[in-house]
Motif scaffolding. Sequence first.
Motif, PDB file in Angstrom:
ATOM      1  N   PHE A  66      -4.427   2.967  -5.797  1.00 24.94           N
ATOM      2  CA  PHE A  66      -4.739   1.546  -5.711  1.00 24.94           C
ATOM      3  C   PHE A  66      -6.003   1.230  -6.493  1.00 24.94           C
ATOM      4  CE2 PHE A  66      -2.086   2.453  -2.145  1.00 24.94           C
ATOM      5  CZ  PHE A  66      -1.361   1.298  -1.917  1.00 24.94           C
TER       6      PHE A  66
ATOM      7  N   SER B 188      -6.469  -8.891  -1.970  1.00 25.91           N
ATOM      8  CA  SER B 188      -5.349  -8.281  -2.682  1.00 25.91           C
ATOM      9  C   SER B 188      -5.619  -6.808  -2.965  1.00 25.91           C
ATOM     10  CB  SER B 188      -5.072  -9.031  -3.988  1.00 25.91           C
ATOM     11  OG  SER B 188      -6.161  -8.904  -4.857  1.00 25.91           O
ATOM     12  N   GLN B 189      -4.542  -6.060  -2.954  1.00 28.43           N
ATOM     13  CA  GLN B 189      -4.596  -4.650  -3.305  1.00 28.43           C
ATOM     14  C   GLN B 189      -3.527  -4.406  -4.361  1.00 28.43           C
ATOM     15  OE1 GLN B 189      -5.875  -1.613  -0.443  1.00 28.43           O
ATOM     16  NE2 GLN B 189      -7.434  -2.652  -1.568  1.00 28.43           N
ATOM     17  N   THR B 190      -3.900  -3.699  -5.394  1.00 27.68           N
ATOM     18  CA  THR B 190      -2.980  -3.464  -6.502  1.00 27.68           C
ATOM     19  C   THR B 190      -2.622  -1.987  -6.570  1.00 27.68           C
ATOM     20  OG1 THR B 190      -3.973  -5.290  -7.724  1.00 27.68           O
ATOM     21  CG2 THR B 190      -2.658  -3.722  -8.979  1.00 27.68           C
TER      22      THR B 190
ATOM     23  N   ALA C  84       3.958 -10.008  -2.166  1.00 29.77           N
ATOM     24  CA  ALA C  84       3.787  -9.008  -3.232  1.00 29.77           C
ATOM     25  C   ALA C  84       4.424  -9.499  -4.516  1.00 29.77           C
ATOM     26  CB  ALA C  84       4.404  -7.678  -2.812  1.00 29.77           C
TER      27      ALA C  84
ATOM     28  N   ALA D  43       1.755  -3.819  -0.770  1.00 29.77           N
ATOM     29  CA  ALA D  43       1.859  -3.276  -2.129  1.00 29.77           C
ATOM     30  C   ALA D  43       2.658  -1.979  -2.137  1.00 29.77           C
ATOM     31  CB  ALA D  43       0.461  -3.049  -2.694  1.00 29.77           C
TER      32      ALA D  43
ATOM     33  N   VAL E 273       2.001  -3.407  -8.813  1.00 25.41           N
ATOM     34  CA  VAL E 273       2.385  -4.235  -7.671  1.00 25.41           C
ATOM     35  C   VAL E 273       1.118  -4.733  -6.986  1.00 25.41           C
ATOM     36  CG1 VAL E 273       3.589  -4.320  -5.473  1.00 25.41           C
ATOM     37  CG2 VAL E 273       4.512  -2.953  -7.334  1.00 25.41           C
ATOM     38  N   GLU E 274       1.043  -6.031  -6.812  1.00 21.94           N
ATOM     39  CA  GLU E 274      -0.123  -6.632  -6.169  1.00 21.94           C
ATOM     40  C   GLU E 274       0.299  -7.214  -4.827  1.00 21.94           C
ATOM     41  OE1 GLU E 274      -1.967  -9.674  -8.444  1.00 21.94           O
ATOM     42  OE2 GLU E 274      -3.791  -9.698  -7.222  1.00 21.94           O
ATOM     43  N   GLY E 275      -0.269  -6.685  -3.750  1.00 21.59           N
ATOM     44  CA  GLY E 275      -0.033  -7.225  -2.414  1.00 21.59           C
ATOM     45  C   GLY E 275      -1.210  -8.099  -2.026  1.00 21.59           C
TER      46      GLY E 275
ATOM     47  N   ARG F 230      -2.403  -3.636   1.414  1.00 16.39           N
ATOM     48  CA  ARG F 230      -2.047  -2.299   0.931  1.00 16.39           C
ATOM     49  C   ARG F 230      -0.621  -1.931   1.346  1.00 16.39           C
ATOM     50  NH1 ARG F 230      -4.514   2.704  -0.260  1.00 16.39           N
ATOM     51  NH2 ARG F 230      -6.565   1.736  -0.230  1.00 16.39           N
TER      52      ARG F 230
ATOM     53  N   ALA G 295       5.402  -7.876  -8.488  1.00 16.45           N
ATOM     54  CA  ALA G 295       5.529  -6.645  -9.271  1.00 16.45           C
ATOM     55  C   ALA G 295       5.730  -6.973 -10.733  1.00 16.45           C
ATOM     56  CB  ALA G 295       6.699  -5.805  -8.764  1.00 16.45           C
TER      57      ALA G 295
END
Lengths: 577, 210
Positions: A569, A134-136, A102, A63, A126-128, A60, A104
């Motif tokens: 998110f 993963s958190q988008t 990350a 991201a 953006v995906e971390g 998170r 983007a």
Amino acid sequence: MRSAMISTNGRSPTRAHRGSAILLALVAVGVATLLGLSLAATRDANVAASRNLAHAAAARAAAAGAMEVAVDILEDPSTDLAAISNSGGVLFDGLAVGGASAKARVHDLLTGLAADDSSEVVEIVVEGTSSGISQTARAVGRLPRAPRAPTADLDCSEFALLATGTLVFESDACLAVWSGSPLAILAEPVAYGLASGSTAQIAVSPNASLHGTVALSIGGFATDAEMHDEHLADKMVRVPVAIHVPLAAVPTERDDQDRDSSAPDTLLDGYIAYDAMPEGDMRVPARAAATLRGVRDFDIAGNLRIERGAQLRVEGETRFVVRGNLVIESATVEVAAGATLSFIVLGDASIDGAYVGGERSIPEEIRDATGRAAYDGGASRVLVSLAGRGRVSISEGSVVKGEIYAPEAAVAVATRSAVYGRVLGRDIRLGAGCAVFYDPALDDRSGWTARASGLWTPTGTLRAEVQQIARLDGESLERFAVETGVVPEVSPSFGSLTVLAIEEIDKGEQDRGDGGVAGDARQPRERASVRVARGILRAIEAQRASGRGVFSRAEDVDNLARAFISLGFDPMKGAEE
Amino acid sequence: MNQTPRMRDARRSTPMTRSIRGFTLIEVVVAAGLLSIVGLAIVAFVTAFARGAGARARISDPALEGALLVERLRAVAPALRAPLASDGETAALWLSDSVPSRTVHLSELGWLRFDPTMGDIVLERVADVHFIEDRGLETEFEADDDFLAIREDSARDGLLVSTILAEGLDSARFVGDGRRGADELALELEAERATARVAIGPVVPEEPLR
């Protein structure tokens, strides 16, 4: 003897059962062992939960941090959006943020495709990722304008309702944003009001629903976010001077040579791939199905009547010039993707119990006046323009997805009808239970409420040339472009309307033998577009040569429109159960 | 008593004599092996069960539940603007300014509440379908309106839907009233005789202007 008998049977009964006991014991042992091992293998849920939380927090944070980087990149005017488009919308990939990485991507909100240099409103995704979790994060916003020629929205399409005379909201009338629009997510207020900026001629029933709207008033622009918020809380949008509303373009007189005197009345049925100029009326008969293909022009001396139960489908750029009245009664008029439909009416327009708009992706929608109708290309596919002092009536549960432009006419939306788009008229009455749902895609932030638009000089005063635009025709727009170096912008469905006046000029060129083909609308339109573009280019070149900075406006971007809105998110991916 | 050697040999060889003889060494070893395997399996089973029970108890750790609550609240209300009011049992939140006005509307309100019967913390809000059915339902409020009473009215009218944000709690209590200028709103959670405290609300609250 007995002993011999036993031995011939092989084994005694007792000896035979001893083996089964061992088998049963082994099975029991096996089951118990498996059970024990499987339970022993059960992970400590606490450790798993803590691991998930730790990696989710890292993902998170990555991201969120990368989102700031992405916003900074996009707010930099030197960012090459074409390069982003070539990479499939990927802004960056593998950006290390702590122990996470990350990626983007940037999408055009209107098209859903990778953003390019024509994109105005984008979504950043953006995906971390940290250890497989993963958190988008998502954010949407309007891009700051790249350093290009300033533009001016002259058709006032930034207003959901704009009247030059009076404006009435009856009981249970509703003005709101079209929730199906991709840009509704921007949560921008819906503007309405009188062109004069006065509120005296606006009557609002206490039961009318105007949540999330702002009324036009005269005053200085907001100079910072705090003042912008104050104006919003006061439900006001301020512009320094009264709005100048150009009149609708008037079609040229009918040429006697082009008249189709053999067909005083014309029927439209089946596939139509020709133009027509009937002397009398034109009809789509009851329960008929007509499909208009290609670029079509119909110049009707009388009325256009689309009768009860008829279905008209438009598959190309189609223009109806109706010198009488337009009547659509309990019929369906659908415009396919990529097509536009313009009604240029000199008389009255009456739409009763009908659907007029983009081809419906959900047929069961029928006529949805609740505000939840599907977007289906939005409001820019259909234009109903009244050039005279007639009357526009939308009633009996009609749904129109389009633009109504009738600066001199009275417009009434009645009996549970709805307009998805916008309405401009002299006197506008939104009847009981009726609604206008504004399509934010009509507002490209180059109009009256945008400080950075080409309507305003660098000192914040209105360009004098704006007031000189009497009608929204090609000639006026070309003159404006040449005199100001500002690119005039109108809605796509106005395209055929703006060339009307230029056709006359082109006709002269045709007479001189430049290869024009009478009756083919495509060529004059193309030449007209080239003419306007040529005029704009000439204007820009002239200003460059004289040292006047036509691009200086680009530096004065609308700071208040630059903020991206976080959408939060998406649900976490990759976490262990 | 006067048995001859022949007679002793005959008695020793009868079936009764054979049936009461002891186990052989191999039988004892096999039996011991089986018993040890079964014993180990039982021990592993009991140990795993005990660890699972312990883990289930620890997942009810209020700190973890609090962290999960904050995560879920962020997911449900990514544009959370500010807490509005609290009475210890319930907290009213301004979830977003989705009706762009910098003022609070009914569709933007949410209420965090502890359900003591289920041990859950739920976020309640007016279901979207009600706004579709009744355009007049949307209401704009002043910043100093009684947002907790609005929840009572909405619940009485059957308008609310709930989303569970935390569960397995023994008790929960809101600290701070969430109003302008007051201390930040916090939530104290208790589970398995342990307590935790989490802050409710964005880092930078944006309060209604009117």
